[in-house]
Design an enzyme around this catalytic site. Structure first.
Site, PDB file in Angstrom:
ATOM      1  N   LYS A  52      60.371  53.179  26.525  1.00 37.71           N
ATOM      2  CA  LYS A  52      61.382  54.052  27.134  1.00 37.71           C
ATOM      3  C   LYS A  52      62.533  54.298  26.165  1.00 37.71           C
ATOM      4  O   LYS A  52      62.999  55.422  25.994  1.00 37.71           O
ATOM      5  CB  LYS A  52      61.898  53.434  28.446  1.00 37.71           C
ATOM      6  N   GLN A  96      64.211  47.256  35.058  1.00 37.47           N
ATOM      7  CA  GLN A  96      62.750  47.163  34.965  1.00 37.47           C
ATOM      8  C   GLN A  96      62.216  46.149  35.986  1.00 37.47           C
ATOM      9  O   GLN A  96      62.728  45.030  36.097  1.00 37.47           O
ATOM     10  CB  GLN A  96      62.332  46.770  33.539  1.00 37.47           C
ATOM     11  N   ASP A 119      65.519  56.117  38.454  1.00 36.56           N
ATOM     12  CA  ASP A 119      64.203  55.685  38.935  1.00 36.56           C
ATOM     13  C   ASP A 119      63.941  56.236  40.347  1.00 36.56           C
ATOM     14  O   ASP A 119      62.804  56.222  40.817  1.00 36.56           O
ATOM     15  CB  ASP A 119      64.152  54.148  39.014  1.00 36.56           C
TER      16      ASP A 119
HETATM   17  N1  GUN Z   1      57.820  48.723  36.853  1.00 34.75           N
HETATM   18  C1  GUN Z   1      56.676  49.432  36.981  1.00 34.75           C
HETATM   19  N2  GUN Z   1      56.950  50.744  37.083  1.00 34.75           N
HETATM   20  C2  GUN Z   1      58.288  50.880  37.023  1.00 34.75           C
HETATM   21  C3  GUN Z   1      59.170  51.995  37.076  1.00 34.75           C
HETATM   22  O1  GUN Z   1      58.774  53.165  37.204  1.00 34.75           O
HETATM   23  N3  GUN Z   1      60.488  51.704  36.968  1.00 34.75           N
HETATM   24  C4  GUN Z   1      60.961  50.436  36.847  1.00 34.75           C
HETATM   25  N4  GUN Z   1      62.268  50.256  36.775  1.00 34.75           N
HETATM   26  N5  GUN Z   1      60.171  49.376  36.814  1.00 34.75           N
HETATM   27  C5  GUN Z   1      58.841  49.607  36.884  1.00 34.75           C
END
Ligand code: GUN
Length: 291
Positions: A52, A96, A119
């Site tokens: 990311k 995350q 998110d």
């Molecule tokens: N863990 C798995 N997918 C995601 C996501 O799209 N965002 C976040 N913050 N954690 C994740």
């Protein structure tokens, strides 16, 4: 059979975002800034977060990675979130998932300023999404919709079967595809671990979104000819023939299912890169909302 190429599509999207960022720069507007909080050292989470951050650089965003130890307390994490909420330079941030067990994830997600919740996990944003109001759509379902749109996969009136009811993929996916929107108007069935006769249901599906997190769960005998397959799974399966000791497997047995599919996403290179691209899109939107 057409491969829904998430790698290529996400690169197209990133190029489009980079153009927007360059335009903002030339107009003297703010450069989007995404922050990510990572708690602990889970291998997959570290890979995702690094990816990311790297993507932010690629499109010209500023990025901040906040790396916290595994034994971080809930209070410490909530303090970090409060700092990001107040930080005027940060347009959006993510925490995350999954989080270590001493931390209540729901409490954490509710602490994020909904205007910075790129998110789309805050209850306010989930509510807005459910009511079809403008908001940040969760990145994985958003990426799947973008993929279906760009490859012109018809969804209107189609039977969609979503396998898995998670808050971040299955549930929002089922809501979005049933809505009156360009990629939507589908008849959606959401299935899960208590579903009876799953195979009977998947065999009726025009589109299957497999998001249950079980390697190679969906097999060729469970689908009909001409089906569209979206594979959200990404599991590390032990494989000593690989240098890193594992291979990445989706929730779909590509070998048997691809023989019957009209469209299918590969793993890796399907949904994964799209998720990151849509997170960037949400961050750009967060920045624009503040102009
Ligand atoms: N863990 C798995 N997918 C995601 C996501 O799209 N965002 C976040 N913050 N954690 C994740």
């Amino acid at each position: 059979m057409t491969i829904l190429d998430g790698k290529k599509t996400s690169n197209d999207l990133k190029d489009e975002i980079a153009i927007e960022v360059a335009k903002r720069k030339s107009e003297g507007k703010k450069i989007p800034h995404l922050a990510a909080i990572l708690v602990g050292t889970d291998g997959a989470s570290m890979t995702y977060v690094n990816s990311k951050v790297k993507s932010c650089e690629k499109v010209g965003f500023n990025s901040t990675l906040i790396d916290l130890p595994e034994d971080t307390t809930e209070e410490q994490l909530l303090n970090e979130i409060e700092d990001l909420n107040k930080d005027k330079d940060i347009d959006g941030f993510i925490v995350q998932l999954p989080l270590p067990k001493q931390i209540d994830a729901q409490k954490v997600l509710m602490a994020v300023d909904p205007n910075k919740d790129v998110d789309g996990f805050h209850p306010v944003n989930v509510g807005k999404m459910t009511l079809d109001l403008p908001t940040f759509l969760p990145a994985t379902p958003y990426g799947i919709m973008e993929l279906l749109e760009r490859y012109k996969v018809e969804t209107s009136g189609k039977n969609v079967v979503v396998i898995g009811r998670s808050h971040i993929v299955g549930r929002p996916m089922s809501i979005l595809l049933s809505q009156k929107r360009p990629v939507g108007n589908a008849t959606v069935t959401i299935t899960h671990s208590r579903t009876k006769n799953l195979e009977k249901i998947t065999k009726e599906a025009d589109i299957i979104v497999a998001a249950l997190g079980k390697a190679e769960f969906l097999t060729g005998d469970m689908v009909k000819e001409g089906v569209t397959i979206i594979d959200v799974g990404i599991t590390r399966v032990k494989d000593d023939s690989k240098r890193r000791g594992y291979r990445l497997a989706g929730d779909v047995d590509f070998e048997s299912v691809s023989k019957k599919a009209a469209f299918i996403t590969p793993v890796p290179g399907g949904v994964g890169p799209m998720t990151i691209a849509m997170l960037l899109k949400n961050t750009l939107l967060a920045c624009e909302n503040r102009d």
